[in-house]
Design a protein around this motif. Structure first.
Motif, PDB file in Angstrom:
ATOM      1  N   ILE A 177       0.999  -1.369   0.405  1.00  0.00           N
ATOM      2  CA  ILE A 177      -0.102  -0.103   0.226  1.00  0.00           C
ATOM      3  C   ILE A 177       1.079   1.039   0.425  1.00  0.00           C
ATOM      4  O   ILE A 177       0.213   2.322  -0.649  1.00  0.00           O
ATOM      5  CB  ILE A 177      -1.062   0.096   1.046  1.00  0.00           C
ATOM      6  N   SER A 178       1.896   1.227   0.790  1.00  0.00           N
ATOM      7  CA  SER A 178       2.868   2.359   0.467  1.00  0.00           C
ATOM      8  C   SER A 178       3.646   2.967  -0.197  1.00  0.00           C
ATOM      9  O   SER A 178       3.967   3.685  -1.040  1.00  0.00           O
ATOM     10  CB  SER A 178       3.659   1.834   1.582  1.00  0.00           C
ATOM     11  N   ILE A 179       4.550   1.395  -1.005  1.00  0.00           N
ATOM     12  CA  ILE A 179       5.102   1.839  -2.024  1.00  0.00           C
ATOM     13  C   ILE A 179       3.773   2.760  -3.565  1.00  0.00           C
ATOM     14  O   ILE A 179       4.162   4.003  -3.906  1.00  0.00           O
ATOM     15  CB  ILE A 179       5.138   0.642  -2.911  1.00  0.00           C
ATOM     16  N   ILE A 180       3.213   1.655  -3.399  1.00  0.00           N
ATOM     17  CA  ILE A 180       1.895   2.329  -4.759  1.00  0.00           C
ATOM     18  C   ILE A 180       1.191   3.743  -4.167  1.00  0.00           C
ATOM     19  O   ILE A 180       0.942   4.910  -5.320  1.00  0.00           O
ATOM     20  CB  ILE A 180       0.849   1.132  -4.753  1.00  0.00           C
ATOM     21  N   GLY A 181       0.467   3.733  -3.289  1.00  0.00           N
ATOM     22  CA  GLY A 181      -0.140   5.205  -2.098  1.00  0.00           C
ATOM     23  C   GLY A 181       0.786   6.215  -2.312  1.00  0.00           C
ATOM     24  O   GLY A 181       0.329   7.239  -2.992  1.00  0.00           O
ATOM     25  N   LEU A 182       2.147   5.939  -1.717  1.00  0.00           N
ATOM     26  CA  LEU A 182       2.938   6.814  -1.398  1.00  0.00           C
ATOM     27  C   LEU A 182       3.152   7.494  -3.202  1.00  0.00           C
ATOM     28  O   LEU A 182       3.701   8.607  -3.160  1.00  0.00           O
ATOM     29  CB  LEU A 182       3.740   6.749  -0.584  1.00  0.00           C
ATOM     30  N   SER A 183       4.204   6.626  -3.882  1.00  0.00           N
ATOM     31  CA  SER A 183       4.340   7.218  -5.456  1.00  0.00           C
ATOM     32  C   SER A 183       3.267   7.812  -5.756  1.00  0.00           C
ATOM     33  O   SER A 183       3.416   8.746  -6.299  1.00  0.00           O
ATOM     34  CB  SER A 183       4.631   5.833  -6.348  1.00  0.00           C
ATOM     35  N   ILE A 184       1.874   7.810  -6.060  1.00  0.00           N
ATOM     36  CA  ILE A 184       0.707   8.363  -6.473  1.00  0.00           C
ATOM     37  C   ILE A 184       0.597   9.841  -6.285  1.00  0.00           C
ATOM     38  O   ILE A 184       0.362  10.533  -6.556  1.00  0.00           O
ATOM     39  CB  ILE A 184      -0.239   7.230  -6.635  1.00  0.00           C
ATOM     40  N   ILE A 185       0.846   9.204  -4.930  1.00  0.00           N
ATOM     41  CA  ILE A 185       0.133  10.646  -3.710  1.00  0.00           C
ATOM     42  C   ILE A 185       1.608  11.494  -4.113  1.00  0.00           C
ATOM     43  O   ILE A 185       1.428  13.082  -3.919  1.00  0.00           O
ATOM     44  CB  ILE A 185      -0.149  10.573  -2.635  1.00  0.00           C
ATOM     45  N   CYS A 186       2.702  11.338  -3.832  1.00  0.00           N
ATOM     46  CA  CYS A 186       3.827  12.020  -3.523  1.00  0.00           C
ATOM     47  C   CYS A 186       4.136  12.997  -4.963  1.00  0.00           C
ATOM     48  O   CYS A 186       4.867  13.744  -5.274  1.00  0.00           O
ATOM     49  CB  CYS A 186       5.187  11.213  -2.798  1.00  0.00           C
ATOM     50  N   THR A 187       3.861  12.453  -6.223  1.00  0.00           N
ATOM     51  CA  THR A 187       3.932  13.047  -7.339  1.00  0.00           C
ATOM     52  C   THR A 187       2.291  13.499  -7.794  1.00  0.00           C
ATOM     53  O   THR A 187       2.694  13.489  -9.155  1.00  0.00           O
ATOM     54  CB  THR A 187       4.569  11.808  -8.210  1.00  0.00           C
ATOM     55  N   ALA A 188       2.296  13.801  -7.391  1.00  0.00           N
ATOM     56  CA  ALA A 188       0.937  14.219  -7.784  1.00  0.00           C
ATOM     57  C   ALA A 188      -0.050  13.586  -8.703  1.00  0.00           C
ATOM     58  O   ALA A 188      -0.549  14.318 -10.066  1.00  0.00           O
ATOM     59  CB  ALA A 188       0.995  15.634  -8.125  1.00  0.00           C
ATOM     60  N   GLY A 189       0.219  11.661  -8.515  1.00  0.00           N
ATOM     61  CA  GLY A 189      -0.500  11.261 -10.080  1.00  0.00           C
ATOM     62  C   GLY A 189       0.011  11.254 -11.284  1.00  0.00           C
ATOM     63  O   GLY A 189      -0.404  10.401 -12.129  1.00  0.00           O
ATOM     64  N   VAL A 190       1.501  11.958 -11.490  1.00  0.00           N
ATOM     65  CA  VAL A 190       2.357  11.873 -12.360  1.00  0.00           C
ATOM     66  C   VAL A 190       3.263  10.240 -12.276  1.00  0.00           C
ATOM     67  O   VAL A 190       3.051   9.708 -13.755  1.00  0.00           O
ATOM     68  CB  VAL A 190       3.216  12.655 -12.304  1.00  0.00           C
ATOM     69  N   SER A 191       3.562   9.812 -11.239  1.00  0.00           N
ATOM     70  CA  SER A 191       3.807   8.625 -11.207  1.00  0.00           C
ATOM     71  C   SER A 191       2.889   7.519 -12.296  1.00  0.00           C
ATOM     72  O   SER A 191       3.196   5.987 -11.995  1.00  0.00           O
ATOM     73  CB  SER A 191       4.188   7.744  -9.836  1.00  0.00           C
ATOM     74  N   LEU A 192       1.261   8.056 -12.420  1.00  0.00           N
ATOM     75  CA  LEU A 192       0.043   7.201 -12.551  1.00  0.00           C
ATOM     76  C   LEU A 192       1.110   6.714 -13.998  1.00  0.00           C
ATOM     77  O   LEU A 192       0.461   5.533 -14.820  1.00  0.00           O
ATOM     78  CB  LEU A 192      -1.193   7.307 -12.880  1.00  0.00           C
ATOM     79  N   VAL A 193       2.127   7.640 -14.717  1.00  0.00           N
ATOM     80  CA  VAL A 193       2.101   7.803 -15.841  1.00  0.00           C
ATOM     81  C   VAL A 193       2.611   6.213 -16.420  1.00  0.00           C
ATOM     82  O   VAL A 193       3.516   5.584 -16.910  1.00  0.00           O
ATOM     83  CB  VAL A 193       3.188   8.803 -16.663  1.00  0.00           C
ATOM     84  N   MET A 194       3.993   5.845 -14.968  1.00  0.00           N
ATOM     85  CA  MET A 194       4.368   4.547 -15.241  1.00  0.00           C
ATOM     86  C   MET A 194       3.594   3.443 -14.788  1.00  0.00           C
ATOM     87  O   MET A 194       3.574   2.335 -15.179  1.00  0.00           O
ATOM     88  CB  MET A 194       5.737   4.709 -14.555  1.00  0.00           C
TER      89      MET A 194
END
Length: 129
Positions: free
Chosen positions: A27-44
């Motif tokens: 949960i931390s890996i997925i959630g924080l990567s999305i939250i901390c990058t303001a959704g930009v990590s969804l591109v990955m």
């Protein structure tokens, strides 16, 4: 299968794989990567989830396909060219609106035997091509 469905399958599989390190970590890996990058990590994440989903679906279809193919196989395969011609004639006559009785009568007049006609009707009812 649609893009969204593959992404969902991919998300589930990816999440389960990340759960090897613990559910909280996943949960931390997925959630924080999305939250901390303001959704930009969804591109990955989204293309990764789609790819994983595509692989899972492809593997499933490859495994499930042979058992489905057995059901599509005709029960009575066509024996020879004469039987194929007879089935083709019956298909054509049915498409022109003739009844089974009319077709059978015409075939008997032309010299076809009852057994041949019955076999061809069974093949036709089993949707043999």
């Amino acid at each position: 299968m649609k893009f969204f469905e593959k992404v969902c399958f991919g998300f589930i599989v990816t999440f389960l794989l990340l759960c090897v390190t613990g559910v909280d970590n996943a949960i931390s890996i997925i959630g924080l990567s999305i939250i901390c990058t303001a959704g930009v990590s969804l591109v990955m994440w989204v293309p990764l989830w789609w790819l994983v989903g595509w692989i899972v679906v492809a593997i499933y279809q490859a495994i499930a396909k042979p058992s489905q193919g057995d059901r599509d196989r005709p029960v009575n395969p066509i024996k020879d060219a004469n039987q194929q011609a007879l089935v083709n004639y019956m298909k054509l006559a049915k498409s022109k609106g003739f009844s089974d009785t009319q077709i059978s009568t015409r075939l008997r007049v032309e010299g076809w035997g009852n057994e041949e006609i019955t076999e061809a009707q069974q093949l036709l009812s089993n949707n043999v091509r």
